[in-house]
Design a protein around this motif. Structure first.
Motif, PDB file in Angstrom:
ATOM      1  N   SER A  88     -22.267 -27.300 -24.389  1.00 50.09           N
ATOM      2  CA  SER A  88     -22.376 -27.666 -22.982  1.00 50.09           C
ATOM      3  C   SER A  88     -21.083 -28.290 -22.465  1.00 50.09           C
ATOM      4  O   SER A  88     -20.620 -29.310 -22.999  1.00 50.09           O
ATOM      5  CB  SER A  88     -23.529 -28.663 -22.790  1.00 50.09           C
ATOM      6  OG  SER A  88     -23.494 -29.223 -21.498  1.00 50.09           O
ATOM      7  N   LEU A  89     -20.533 -27.716 -21.412  1.00 52.51           N
ATOM      8  CA  LEU A  89     -19.348 -28.311 -20.799  1.00 52.51           C
ATOM      9  C   LEU A  89     -19.677 -29.669 -20.188  1.00 52.51           C
ATOM     10  O   LEU A  89     -18.834 -30.569 -20.174  1.00 52.51           O
ATOM     11  CB  LEU A  89     -18.795 -27.382 -19.713  1.00 52.51           C
ATOM     12  CG  LEU A  89     -18.319 -25.993 -20.130  1.00 52.51           C
ATOM     13  CD1 LEU A  89     -17.687 -25.282 -18.943  1.00 52.51           C
ATOM     14  CD2 LEU A  89     -17.334 -26.071 -21.287  1.00 52.51           C
ATOM     15  N   LEU A  90     -20.894 -29.829 -19.685  1.00 48.20           N
ATOM     16  CA  LEU A  90     -21.287 -31.093 -19.058  1.00 48.20           C
ATOM     17  C   LEU A  90     -21.412 -32.203 -20.086  1.00 48.20           C
ATOM     18  O   LEU A  90     -21.033 -33.350 -19.821  1.00 48.20           O
ATOM     19  CB  LEU A  90     -22.603 -30.910 -18.303  1.00 48.20           C
ATOM     20  CG  LEU A  90     -22.569 -29.902 -17.157  1.00 48.20           C
ATOM     21  CD1 LEU A  90     -23.966 -29.720 -16.569  1.00 48.20           C
ATOM     22  CD2 LEU A  90     -21.588 -30.327 -16.081  1.00 48.20           C
ATOM     23  N   VAL A  91     -21.946 -31.877 -21.251  1.00 53.46           N
ATOM     24  CA  VAL A  91     -22.025 -32.866 -22.337  1.00 53.46           C
ATOM     25  C   VAL A  91     -20.625 -33.255 -22.787  1.00 53.46           C
ATOM     26  O   VAL A  91     -20.320 -34.438 -22.978  1.00 53.46           O
ATOM     27  CB  VAL A  91     -22.849 -32.305 -23.514  1.00 53.46           C
ATOM     28  CG1 VAL A  91     -22.700 -33.194 -24.751  1.00 53.46           C
ATOM     29  CG2 VAL A  91     -24.314 -32.185 -23.126  1.00 53.46           C
ATOM     30  N   GLY A  94     -22.348 -19.757 -16.094  1.00 52.87           N
ATOM     31  CA  GLY A  94     -22.043 -20.665 -14.997  1.00 52.87           C
ATOM     32  C   GLY A  94     -23.216 -21.425 -14.437  1.00 52.87           C
ATOM     33  O   GLY A  94     -23.044 -22.525 -13.907  1.00 52.87           O
ATOM     34  N   SER A  95     -24.434 -20.890 -14.522  1.00 54.31           N
ATOM     35  CA  SER A  95     -25.577 -21.548 -13.892  1.00 54.31           C
ATOM     36  C   SER A  95     -25.911 -22.885 -14.535  1.00 54.31           C
ATOM     37  O   SER A  95     -26.465 -23.771 -13.881  1.00 54.31           O
ATOM     38  CB  SER A  95     -26.804 -20.633 -13.932  1.00 54.31           C
ATOM     39  OG  SER A  95     -27.173 -20.348 -15.264  1.00 54.31           O
ATOM     40  N   ASN A  96     -25.599 -23.040 -15.833  1.00 55.96           N
ATOM     41  CA  ASN A  96     -25.854 -24.336 -16.475  1.00 55.96           C
ATOM     42  C   ASN A  96     -24.647 -24.858 -17.257  1.00 55.96           C
ATOM     43  O   ASN A  96     -24.771 -25.763 -18.069  1.00 55.96           O
ATOM     44  CB  ASN A  96     -27.075 -24.253 -17.395  1.00 55.96           C
ATOM     45  CG  ASN A  96     -26.869 -23.309 -18.563  1.00 55.96           C
ATOM     46  OD1 ASN A  96     -25.933 -22.498 -18.570  1.00 55.96           O
ATOM     47  ND2 ASN A  96     -27.729 -23.395 -19.560  1.00 55.96           N
ATOM     48  N   TYR A  97     -23.468 -24.262 -17.016  1.00 56.73           N
ATOM     49  CA  TYR A  97     -22.212 -24.725 -17.617  1.00 56.73           C
ATOM     50  C   TYR A  97     -22.305 -24.794 -19.143  1.00 56.73           C
ATOM     51  O   TYR A  97     -21.856 -25.756 -19.766  1.00 56.73           O
ATOM     52  CB  TYR A  97     -21.823 -26.092 -17.045  1.00 56.73           C
ATOM     53  CG  TYR A  97     -21.641 -26.092 -15.549  1.00 56.73           C
ATOM     54  CD1 TYR A  97     -20.434 -25.696 -14.978  1.00 56.73           C
ATOM     55  CD2 TYR A  97     -22.685 -26.448 -14.698  1.00 56.73           C
ATOM     56  CE1 TYR A  97     -20.277 -25.672 -13.596  1.00 56.73           C
ATOM     57  CE2 TYR A  97     -22.538 -26.422 -13.323  1.00 56.73           C
ATOM     58  CZ  TYR A  97     -21.324 -26.037 -12.774  1.00 56.73           C
ATOM     59  OH  TYR A  97     -21.181 -25.992 -11.415  1.00 56.73           O
ATOM     60  N   ALA A  98     -22.860 -23.741 -19.725  1.00 53.29           N
ATOM     61  CA  ALA A  98     -23.044 -23.702 -21.178  1.00 53.29           C
ATOM     62  C   ALA A  98     -22.355 -22.474 -21.760  1.00 53.29           C
ATOM     63  O   ALA A  98     -22.249 -21.427 -21.111  1.00 53.29           O
ATOM     64  CB  ALA A  98     -24.528 -23.692 -21.530  1.00 53.29           C
ATOM     65  N   LEU A  99     -21.912 -22.601 -23.014  1.00 51.60           N
ATOM     66  CA  LEU A  99     -21.326 -21.484 -23.743  1.00 51.60           C
ATOM     67  C   LEU A  99     -22.428 -20.780 -24.516  1.00 51.60           C
ATOM     68  O   LEU A  99     -23.181 -21.405 -25.263  1.00 51.60           O
ATOM     69  CB  LEU A  99     -20.241 -21.991 -24.695  1.00 51.60           C
ATOM     70  CG  LEU A  99     -19.038 -22.654 -24.005  1.00 51.60           C
ATOM     71  CD1 LEU A  99     -18.129 -23.304 -25.019  1.00 51.60           C
ATOM     72  CD2 LEU A  99     -18.262 -21.659 -23.153  1.00 51.60           C
ATOM     73  N   VAL A 100     -22.525 -19.464 -24.333  1.00 54.41           N
ATOM     74  CA  VAL A 100     -23.598 -18.694 -24.949  1.00 54.41           C
ATOM     75  C   VAL A 100     -23.001 -17.433 -25.579  1.00 54.41           C
ATOM     76  O   VAL A 100     -21.801 -17.184 -25.508  1.00 54.41           O
ATOM     77  CB  VAL A 100     -24.671 -18.301 -23.907  1.00 54.41           C
ATOM     78  CG1 VAL A 100     -25.344 -19.535 -23.332  1.00 54.41           C
ATOM     79  CG2 VAL A 100     -24.065 -17.446 -22.782  1.00 54.41           C
TER      80      VAL A 100
END
Length: 310
Positions: free
Chosen positions: A123-126, A147-153
């Motif tokens: 998570s970019l936010l974390v 982009g919707s939750n700023y996470a790497l998947v």
């Protein structure tokens, strides 16, 4: 505000967010939960939304996933209290993984004060919440940005987690039921969350009461792999959420409930429904030899270092 205007606003909120609690609806339309419940019943009779566990959702079975801007304004007091309580489960010097989500972002802000901590996240936010914590080491997975939750998947994120071992995983999701466990509405997010679970000896789920009893498309953590649930106390009228809590406890999930009005607490399931809970689980039952002490072993550090070099 006239009833027609109030109901239109309720409908717009549910359409924008997928699922909204009665408490949040009452706050936004500035009326009582009793009035909102009556409005929701009327909208349900017209087939415009469904009542679900102390709130309202889009009509038809599974709820869809909301974007970060919508999620960040939902149940904010509850998420803050949950994060406060969950932070107490993390000890100095641990190595943990933290998944994506607005509740885990709140947790990360509190972890900045834990010395010697190593946090692996997609998570970019974390990562942003911990960026200036000089006593916390942050390790990010690879992967493709969602982009919707700023996470790497994606496969890059999953492959970077292979061989990693940490003491705890902290995860959130879109829904939680005793029957299926934790679930989410996005296939790529679910796949990465499953990889995070495989890296940890214990799994801690952070979910506010609006997610209890909600089932979404993709299972991330089956109930028998959830060590602990940290949640807020459901409103007195929300019998379904209370029943779901009891069912989770009956299946061996340790439940920590924040105090009333969002204040941090630590009670097991609300007192009137408190079951006899079993002792702490000791690791993932699918990995019987993977028990770790709270303090990370040198091999864990070596694997985290290896993840950084990838």
């Amino acid at each position: 505000m006239f009833a027609a205007e109030r109901r239109q606003l309720i409908l717009e909120m549910v359409r924008a967010n997928g699922a909204v609690s009665l408490r949040e609806l009452a706050r936004v339309v500035q009326t009582s939960e009793v009035t909102v419940r009556r409005d929701v019943r009327a909208l349900e009779a017209e087939g415009l939304l469904d009542r679900r566990h102390g709130g309202a959702v889009l009509p038809g079975g599974f709820t869809r996933e909301s974007g970060f801007p919508q999620k960040s304004h939902l149940a904010t007091a509850e998420k803050t209290a949950i994060a406060d309580l969950a932070a107490g489960l993390v000890e100095e010097g641990e190595a943990i993984v933290v998944g994506a989500g607005t509740t885990t972002q709140e947790l990360a802000r509190r972890l900045a004060r834990v010395p010697g901590l190593t946090v692996v996240t997609n998570s970019l936010l974390v990562a942003q919440a911990l960026a200036h914590a000089n006593r916390v080491e942050v390790v990010m997975t690879g992967g493709t940005l969602r982009g919707s939750n700023y996470a790497l998947v994606g496969s890059g994120a999953e492959q970077s987690l292979q061989g990693l071992r940490v003491s705890k995983a902290f995860l959130s999701g879109s829904g939680l039921t005793a029957e299926r466990g934790l679930s989410t509405s996005n296939m790529l997010s679910a796949s990465v969350d499953r990889a995070l679970v495989q890296a940890a000896a214990e799994v801690v789920v952070l979910a506010d009461h609006t997610k209890l009893g909600t089932d979404t498309m993709f299972q991330t953590v089956p109930t028998d792999l959830i060590t602990r649930l940290v949640t807020d106390e459901p409103p007195g009228h929300d019998d379904r959420a209370a029943t779901e809590l009891q069912a989770l406890a009956d299946q061996g999930v340790q439940i920590a409930v924040t105090g009333a009005n969002g204040n941090p607490g630590g009670d097991q399931v609300p007192p009137a429904r408190r079951p006899q809970l079993p002792g702490p689980r000791r690791g993932n039952p699918l990995r019987p030899n993977s028990v770790l002490a709270d303090q990370p072993q040198p091999s864990e550090r070596a694997r985290v270092a290896d993840l950084r070099r990838r």
